[in-house]
Design a protein around this motif. Structure first.
Motif, PDB file in Angstrom:
ATOM      1  N   ASP A 305       4.468  20.270 -19.261  1.00 12.91           N
ATOM      2  CA  ASP A 305       3.942  21.437 -19.986  1.00 12.91           C
ATOM      3  C   ASP A 305       3.940  22.682 -19.096  1.00 12.91           C
ATOM      4  O   ASP A 305       4.151  23.802 -19.569  1.00 12.91           O
ATOM      5  CB  ASP A 305       2.506  21.162 -20.457  1.00 12.91           C
ATOM      6  N   ILE A 308       7.337  24.242 -19.217  1.00 14.52           N
ATOM      7  CA  ILE A 308       7.504  24.908 -20.512  1.00 14.52           C
ATOM      8  C   ILE A 308       6.789  26.248 -20.497  1.00 14.52           C
ATOM      9  O   ILE A 308       7.318  27.275 -20.957  1.00 14.52           O
ATOM     10  CB  ILE A 308       6.964  24.013 -21.651  1.00 14.52           C
ATOM     11  N   VAL A 312       8.993  29.741 -21.591  1.00 12.96           N
ATOM     12  CA  VAL A 312       9.110  30.117 -23.004  1.00 12.96           C
ATOM     13  C   VAL A 312       9.033  31.621 -23.282  1.00 12.96           C
ATOM     14  O   VAL A 312       9.653  32.100 -24.236  1.00 12.96           O
ATOM     15  CB  VAL A 312       8.051  29.381 -23.871  1.00 12.96           C
ATOM     16  N   ILE A 329       5.740  15.751 -21.483  1.00 11.84           N
ATOM     17  CA  ILE A 329       5.434  16.809 -22.444  1.00 11.84           C
ATOM     18  C   ILE A 329       4.337  16.339 -23.398  1.00 11.84           C
ATOM     19  O   ILE A 329       4.418  15.238 -23.962  1.00 11.84           O
ATOM     20  CB  ILE A 329       6.694  17.201 -23.252  1.00 11.84           C
ATOM     21  N   GLY A 333       2.489  21.573 -24.531  1.00 12.01           N
ATOM     22  CA  GLY A 333       3.855  22.090 -24.428  1.00 12.01           C
ATOM     23  C   GLY A 333       4.415  22.468 -25.789  1.00 12.01           C
ATOM     24  O   GLY A 333       5.074  23.508 -25.931  1.00 12.01           O
ATOM     25  N   ILE A 337       5.749  26.133 -27.192  1.00  7.44           N
ATOM     26  CA  ILE A 337       7.044  26.306 -27.861  1.00  7.44           C
ATOM     27  C   ILE A 337       6.861  26.974 -29.214  1.00  7.44           C
ATOM     28  O   ILE A 337       7.580  27.913 -29.567  1.00  7.44           O
ATOM     29  CB  ILE A 337       7.749  24.935 -27.999  1.00  7.44           C
TER      30      ILE A 337
END
Length: 386
Positions: A305, A308, A312, A329, A333, A337
């Motif tokens: 996470d 991520i 992002v 994840i 996470g 997203i």
């Protein structure tokens, strides 16, 4: 003409209705772009005149029990010849077929024709000068000598597939890239190059590619275990390259991704799935220098996470994200997203065992989402989405 919207089988059926429909169905506009799929077993004197009358110039041979020269003589204006999987095709058979120049032929597929050797490539280089696409995937007897012949004769080649050509090494790639100009000019117009599972390649091949193949758009290096982070430095300034596949390249790590991100690449697609040395730091590098990506595959990479979160906010162009089997994840996470990658049309969560109904619900709210792969992901009975 309405017949042009029918599939191939129905086009044949309407030709049997009456003479008027037969004549109409034989108009070349009805068959434009159609590939004839043939079993060559016994002589059929009407076959090739019929194909030519309909303007068909693309042929796939499903089984070859007659001489290949039968096809070449019957279709002198052939544009595309697909012999994929014709295991009984030999150098001798191909040599008897290619005995003079065939200027119309642009596409030749010899994938899995395992008896083909460098001898056939000599014939191809001599007589198929206008070839633009050559498929040699699984032709395991091809060597660097064959690539030298290709580099000598096929200067218009745009696409070359050498998947699992196990004898090909850095020397052969050097021939293609024009590093041996005294012997061969090279295939300097190449735009698509597949080197998947060519185990003898090292970073030197990537140096040759970066120096000689300036027009390259798509490069597939998946399963090439001999390339490393240092090779990425060579690729990092190939400004025409928009798709790079490094799937299962075991020696690529965060450092390699750093090299790619710090260069002048304008990649649209990157696949580093199953590169087990790729971690969260790579996602930070991607956000810094490869933020224009539209497709990113990270399946089975050691990302979390946190990675991520570091990526992002900069990836506004991303449309496809594959993070299957990234077992670290969690719902956090997925929430990141969902909050930031609002243009996603597809996401792979296959095998992401730590996500729950809560994270999945956030993902399904993405406004453009069309493809969601869950695969091995499971919920408890109480969590199942109704």
């Amino acid at each position: 003409m309405i017949f042009s919207y029918l599939d191939v089988r129905d086009k044949g059926r309407v030709a049997q209705v009456c003479a008027a429909w037969r004549d109409a169905s034989y108009h070349k506009s009805v068959w434009r772009g159609v590939e004839a799929k043939l079993h060559l077993r016994r002589a059929n004197p009407s076959l090739f005149p019929s194909l030519q009358a309909r303007g068909i110039r693309r042929v796939q041979i499903l089984s070859l029990r007659r001489s290949l020269s039968y096809v070449i003589q019957g279709m002198p204006n052939i544009e595309s010849l697909n012999l994929s999987g014709c295991y009984n095709l030999t150098d001798n058979g191909l040599g008897h077929a290619f005995v003079q120049e065939i200027p119309s032929l642009r596409v030749l597929n010899l994938s899995l024709c395992k008896q083909i050797t460098d001898s056939s490539l000599g014939r191809i280089a001599q007589y198929l000068k206008n070839l633009e696409v050559l498929e040699l995937g699984g032709c395991s007897n091809i060597t660097n000598t064959g690539l030298l012949l290709i580099a000598w004769g096929l200067h218009r080649l745009k696409s070359l597939n050498l998947r699992s050509c196990r004898h090909v090494s850095d020397v052969g790639i050097g021939h293609l890239a024009g590093m041996t100009r005294s012997a061969a000019e090279g295939c300097l117009n190449l735009e698509y190059l597949t080197l998947q599972d060519c185990q003898k390649l090292t970073d030197l091949s990537l140096k040759h590619i970066s120096k000689g193949l300036a027009k390259l758009k798509v490069l597939n290096l998946s399963f090439c275990g001999g390339i490393s982070d240092a090779g990425m430095l060579h690729l990092s300034h190939m400004t025409s390259l928009w798709s790079l596949n490094l799937r299962s390249c075991d020696n690529i790590s965060d450092t390699g991704i750093m090299h790619l991100a710090m260069g002048t690449l304008r990649l649209s697609g990157l696949d580093v799935s199953f590169c087990d040395k790729i971690g969260d730091q790579s996602l930070a590098y991607i956000a810094q220098g490869l933020y224009q990506l539209k497709s990113l595959s990270l399946c089975s990479c050691h990302i979390s996470d946190d990675g991520i979160n570091r990526m992002v906010r900069q990836m506004h162009e991303l449309r496809t994200l594959n993070i299957g089997q990234c077992v670290r994840i969690t719902d956090k996470g997925l929430e990141l997203i969902a909050d930031h990658l609002t243009q996603l049309t597809g996401i792979d969560l296959y095998g992401c065992t730590k996500i729950t109904k809560r994270g999945l619900e956030r993902i399904t709210q993405l406004p453009c989402l069309k493809v969601l792969n869950l695969g091995l992901w499971q919920m408890t009975e109480s969590e199942k989405v109704r």
